[in-house]
Design a protein around this motif. Sequence first.
Motif, PDB file in Angstrom:
ATOM      1  N   LEU A  70      -6.741   3.865  -4.909  1.00 11.37           N
ATOM      2  CA  LEU A  70      -6.021   5.086  -4.538  1.00 11.37           C
ATOM      3  C   LEU A  70      -6.138   6.128  -5.640  1.00 11.37           C
ATOM      4  O   LEU A  70      -6.485   7.284  -5.397  1.00 11.37           O
ATOM      5  CB  LEU A  70      -4.554   4.760  -4.282  1.00 11.37           C
ATOM      6  CG  LEU A  70      -4.238   4.213  -2.899  1.00 11.37           C
ATOM      7  CD1 LEU A  70      -2.832   3.674  -2.853  1.00 11.37           C
ATOM      8  CD2 LEU A  70      -4.418   5.295  -1.864  1.00 11.37           C
ATOM      9  N   ALA A 104      -9.011   9.285   1.745  1.00 11.85           N
ATOM     10  CA  ALA A 104      -8.857   8.312   2.835  1.00 11.85           C
ATOM     11  C   ALA A 104      -9.718   7.088   2.586  1.00 11.85           C
ATOM     12  O   ALA A 104      -9.318   5.956   2.879  1.00 11.85           O
ATOM     13  CB  ALA A 104      -9.223   8.957   4.162  1.00 11.85           C
ATOM     14  N   THR A 128      -8.550   9.510  -5.510  1.00  8.29           N
ATOM     15  CA  THR A 128      -7.842  10.784  -5.590  1.00  8.29           C
ATOM     16  C   THR A 128      -8.454  11.641  -6.688  1.00  8.29           C
ATOM     17  O   THR A 128      -8.740  12.826  -6.495  1.00  8.29           O
ATOM     18  CB  THR A 128      -6.354  10.547  -5.881  1.00  8.29           C
ATOM     19  OG1 THR A 128      -5.855   9.633  -4.935  1.00  8.29           O
ATOM     20  CG2 THR A 128      -5.571  11.838  -5.810  1.00  8.29           C
ATOM     21  N   LEU A 155      -0.970   7.986  -6.048  1.00 10.59           N
ATOM     22  CA  LEU A 155      -1.421   9.339  -5.718  1.00 10.59           C
ATOM     23  C   LEU A 155      -0.955  10.365  -6.755  1.00 10.59           C
ATOM     24  O   LEU A 155      -1.779  11.127  -7.259  1.00 10.59           O
ATOM     25  CB  LEU A 155      -0.964   9.728  -4.309  1.00 10.59           C
ATOM     26  CG  LEU A 155      -1.618   8.928  -3.185  1.00 10.59           C
ATOM     27  CD1 LEU A 155      -1.162   9.430  -1.820  1.00 10.59           C
ATOM     28  CD2 LEU A 155      -3.132   9.001  -3.280  1.00 10.59           C
ATOM     29  N   PHE A 160      -7.846   5.064   0.297  1.00  9.32           N
ATOM     30  CA  PHE A 160      -6.732   4.449   1.008  1.00  9.32           C
ATOM     31  C   PHE A 160      -7.218   3.211   1.754  1.00  9.32           C
ATOM     32  O   PHE A 160      -6.591   2.149   1.730  1.00  9.32           O
ATOM     33  CB  PHE A 160      -6.165   5.486   1.981  1.00  9.32           C
ATOM     34  CG  PHE A 160      -4.864   5.089   2.589  1.00  9.32           C
ATOM     35  CD1 PHE A 160      -3.711   5.042   1.814  1.00  9.32           C
ATOM     36  CD2 PHE A 160      -4.778   4.773   3.926  1.00  9.32           C
ATOM     37  CE1 PHE A 160      -2.508   4.687   2.361  1.00  9.32           C
ATOM     38  CE2 PHE A 160      -3.574   4.409   4.487  1.00  9.32           C
ATOM     39  CZ  PHE A 160      -2.433   4.371   3.703  1.00  9.32           C
ATOM     40  N   ASN A 161      -8.379   3.373   2.382  1.00 10.62           N
ATOM     41  CA  ASN A 161      -8.968   2.252   3.102  1.00 10.62           C
ATOM     42  C   ASN A 161      -9.265   1.094   2.159  1.00 10.62           C
ATOM     43  O   ASN A 161      -8.940  -0.056   2.441  1.00 10.62           O
ATOM     44  CB  ASN A 161     -10.260   2.730   3.779  1.00 10.62           C
ATOM     45  CG  ASN A 161     -10.846   1.675   4.667  1.00 10.62           C
ATOM     46  OD1 ASN A 161     -10.139   1.066   5.451  1.00 10.62           O
ATOM     47  ND2 ASN A 161     -12.128   1.434   4.528  1.00 10.62           N
ATOM     48  N   ALA A 181       0.728   3.946  -2.898  1.00  4.10           N
ATOM     49  CA  ALA A 181       0.438   5.356  -2.656  1.00  4.10           C
ATOM     50  C   ALA A 181       1.495   6.226  -3.341  1.00  4.10           C
ATOM     51  O   ALA A 181       1.179   7.259  -3.937  1.00  4.10           O
ATOM     52  CB  ALA A 181       0.411   5.641  -1.160  1.00  4.10           C
ATOM     53  N   VAL A 188       0.838  -1.199   0.000  1.00  8.83           N
ATOM     54  CA  VAL A 188       0.000   0.000   0.000  1.00  8.83           C
ATOM     55  C   VAL A 188       0.878   1.256   0.000  1.00  8.83           C
ATOM     56  O   VAL A 188       0.565   2.246  -0.671  1.00  8.83           O
ATOM     57  CB  VAL A 188      -0.975  -0.009   1.199  1.00  8.83           C
ATOM     58  CG1 VAL A 188      -1.718   1.305   1.303  1.00  8.83           C
ATOM     59  CG2 VAL A 188      -1.963  -1.140   1.049  1.00  8.83           C
ATOM     60  N   THR A 189       1.999   1.214   0.722  1.00  8.44           N
ATOM     61  CA  THR A 189       2.898   2.366   0.712  1.00  8.44           C
ATOM     62  C   THR A 189       3.420   2.627  -0.699  1.00  8.44           C
ATOM     63  O   THR A 189       3.356   3.755  -1.199  1.00  8.44           O
ATOM     64  CB  THR A 189       4.100   2.095   1.642  1.00  8.44           C
ATOM     65  OG1 THR A 189       3.595   1.639   2.887  1.00  8.44           O
ATOM     66  CG2 THR A 189       4.911   3.352   1.846  1.00  8.44           C
ATOM     67  N   ALA A 218      -7.833   0.515  -0.613  1.00  4.50           N
ATOM     68  CA  ALA A 218      -6.555  -0.046  -1.056  1.00  4.50           C
ATOM     69  C   ALA A 218      -6.078  -1.087  -0.049  1.00  4.50           C
ATOM     70  O   ALA A 218      -5.609  -2.167  -0.429  1.00  4.50           O
ATOM     71  CB  ALA A 218      -5.526   1.053  -1.221  1.00  4.50           C
TER      72      ALA A 218
END
Lengths: 657, 313
Positions: free
Chosen positions: A542, A585, A546, A484, A588-589, A480, A476-477, A591
């Motif tokens: 993500l 967010a 976005t 993003l 993100f969740n 992102a 996930v990092t 993801a």
Amino acid sequence: MSVETTSLPAPKAALSNSQLALCFVAAAVVMTVVQYLGGLPEWLHRLPEALVPNFAGWLDAIFNFVKDDLGLLVVTRTLTEGLEWLLDASGNIFFGKRRWPNIGPIPWTAMAAVAAVVGYYLGGWRLALLGGGTMVWTALIGQWEIAMQTMSVLAIAAPLAFVIGLSLGIAAWKYAWVDNVIKPVLSVLQTLPFFTYLLPAVIFFKVGPTAGAVATTIYAIPPMILMTTLGLKKVSPEVVEAGKMSGCSRFQMLRHVYLPSARTEILVGVNQVIMLCLAMVVLTAFIGMPGLGAKLLAMMGSFKLGRSFEIGVTIVLLAVMLDRMSKAWVVKQPVHFERGTPFWKRHQMLLLGIAAFVGLTLISLVAPIFAEIGRGQDFSQGKELDNLIKAFLNIEWVKATTGFLRAFLNVQVLIPFRNFMLSIPTPAFILLVAAFALALAGRKQAIYAVIFFSLVALSGWWDRAIITLYSVISAVTLAALIGLPVGIIAARSEKWSTRVLLICDTAQTFPSFVYLIPAIMLFGITDIAVIFSILIFAMVPLTRYTIEGLRTVPEEMTEAADMAGATRMQKLWSVQLPLALPTMAVGFNQAIMFAFFMVIIAAFIGTQDLGQELQRTLAGTDLGKNFVLGICVSLMALTFDLTIMKWASDKKAVLGL
Amino acid sequence: MKKMTTALTAGVLSLAPLAALAQDSNDPIVIPIHNWSSQIVMSNVVGQILEENGNAVEYVTTDSQAVYESVRLGDVTLELEVWEGAFGASFREALDKGGIVDVGDHNAVTREDWWYPMWTKDACPGLPSWEALNDCAALFATAETGDKGRYLDGPVDWLKHGQERVEALGMDFVVVNAGSAAALWAEIGAAEADKRPIVVFNWTPNFAEAVWPGEFVEFPAWVDGCDTDPSVGPNPDALFDCGNPANGYLKKAAWEGMEEKWPSAYAVLEQVSFTNPQIAEMARLVDVDELEPDEAAEVWLEANPDVWQGWVN
């Protein structure tokens, strides 16, 4: 008590949430340092084996009791026979299984014509082309029969999910207690790894299409329930009032007032049901579901990249076709005709469809090519695609890049990170998670986090759970870091937004199994291949959220920023991003949820996490262990879900969105 | 096709007197299909033979380990490829629970062990001996394994004991477990591009032999008890210090009730026996000639009438 809670900040609470969170982190750090210095007793580092309760054994005992002594197996096996009859009938119609009613299979040309007519009726020429084109592609590429095997099961599973979901949704809206029971079950169901559905499905509903249909149905029900309840709750009081005034009975109210008013939400639910059913096509192949998924697994088992890619394309085309058609159906409002319009005029599309169907069926009786594409007549390019993919993977700079990633990212970053996570003592880890929940959401979420992760520790699968979490966090990092910026850049123009969103749709419906093999060929059987395959999947939400978040920032805000003379960067950083953050967010969740989903599939590459153990249980009859593992994944996912969603809704409230 | 009809007529005629005694049920015989080609084609071959025999046949895709539980329950009727190494444990467990019967062996041997594709030999000419392999260990190193070699074992649940063998024989190898057969092929496929030396778990009969010619590594020969008694084998203190048996069985299994429900089909199944080359040929039709499994079965049956026509009569 009430006095204290109303006078915020409460004088007695000496520490705010964030201070408390800091204390937790400090305690965790101290514990980890002591562990590194070798001063920590073993029982504080990991729960001693002897203290792990035999959850799996107890669950097995309960399952066996319910299955045999209470006779659940007899009940489900009886249901299986009914379901099998339905599946046999649809199997006969779609691909000519030798069962009642013995009329199939429908010729592919007739099917394509009907798909085109339905497409035209719902959304004009473009959808007609998509519908007919998908069918023609499937037939010409030589996958007609397997595609129809898949469709024959989905044709039963999707309506079943719709009916059950709709009824439960209505019940949950009508009775508060049903709602209270269903809500937590739904959240668990949505985070439970699919392997946990598969084994009970086999045991109770017999290996084969029946188990496949049941697992698919269960997987697809939750959004239908949620959308039904949502739609019914939103019905405006005026409409209800009008219904009451015209003297509707309770059933009439439901049938003629509530359900039509909630039409849009219910149809969105239908769309979700269809998409989730398609998502299960490959996974249910593990429990005997015939069709595209089974073929894909067989192709992968014999290293046929090109053919599996073609099957992937067929699945995407089917998904996009059904998605676009059902969405068009959502938008399409019922057409009203003047009184006295002749029958053929009101139903001209229906008649056209029937005419095309009958006509082509008759033609196919004399010209077999219209009924079935035979041996060696298809246009599959399997071998050529194989060579193309292999050639790409062998290009010098591709190899250099992957070699570098392997040597740097894997050896220098990922493996040390994993070892570090594994070295954190269990209590310290739980404190860290609690601190995270406390800082972002609040005390309630922090308590849940502690309970959930303690249960994971008690399950005895802690190390594997941590490795699972490590893959999820790393993927996930990285997602992102890539997703993003792509989303931010794409959100600048309408044109690019639609393009990127289309790519997102495709990436999401393309069966993830297909890119497991290229991932291995690129990166070998390493953590990087695992994380790469999760990454593709996790990047989609993500990027999507976005784009959506940035594009829905109120225009007054951006205009105000322009008038104040902000530069493009200033506008982005100080106006658009903060306002879009709650929506992002949510992405993100999602993801994280997708990553938890994919990390289980990645067991096919080779991992040492919960997914590997889960995959192993599929081969046996270890219901208890299977369930414990599934719940572990679910508890970890739920912790993140609860925390991030709470944070997003808090932020939204503060921003007044 | 004509031959087949003749065979069918002959078969039916010769069976006619028997049929009065034992009538097969009209219910379909359910044949399980797994995810490797030879098994899929063989299932189709036997399915079509049984159809010639007058039975109704259906195929269902299942997991190759879970299938024994399904056979036991009668959800599927038979299993045509029970590999000693891969499925022996599941099969024996099901035998103990009851409901499944052993219907005899194919005239074929199975072998599973460390294996390398031919190009590996160019870099390490001493192969196939395991000592030579160990001397070349550095050739098999990857970014993750440092200067030790990497051996790619099958999925953990196949229980191949690669790790134990490395320790027992003191080899300079790190064992990495692939997650699936597909992952093994992907690694071999990637190594093929630049002819990188690679040593992986593999088995025969298998489609891979046709795609990538190769050899098994010769370990100290298997002796009974190597997996249970430390004193057996070269290392007196360790288990698993020899290679796997080089001639494992390939069995057929059936649901206990099959003999009673479909007596004549069961009689056919008892006689079914394929050899290694025949199995390889079946796999080749699908993997190399790219036929669909049912077509491959038809082609194979047309090409080899002498093999199977006797079983039906």
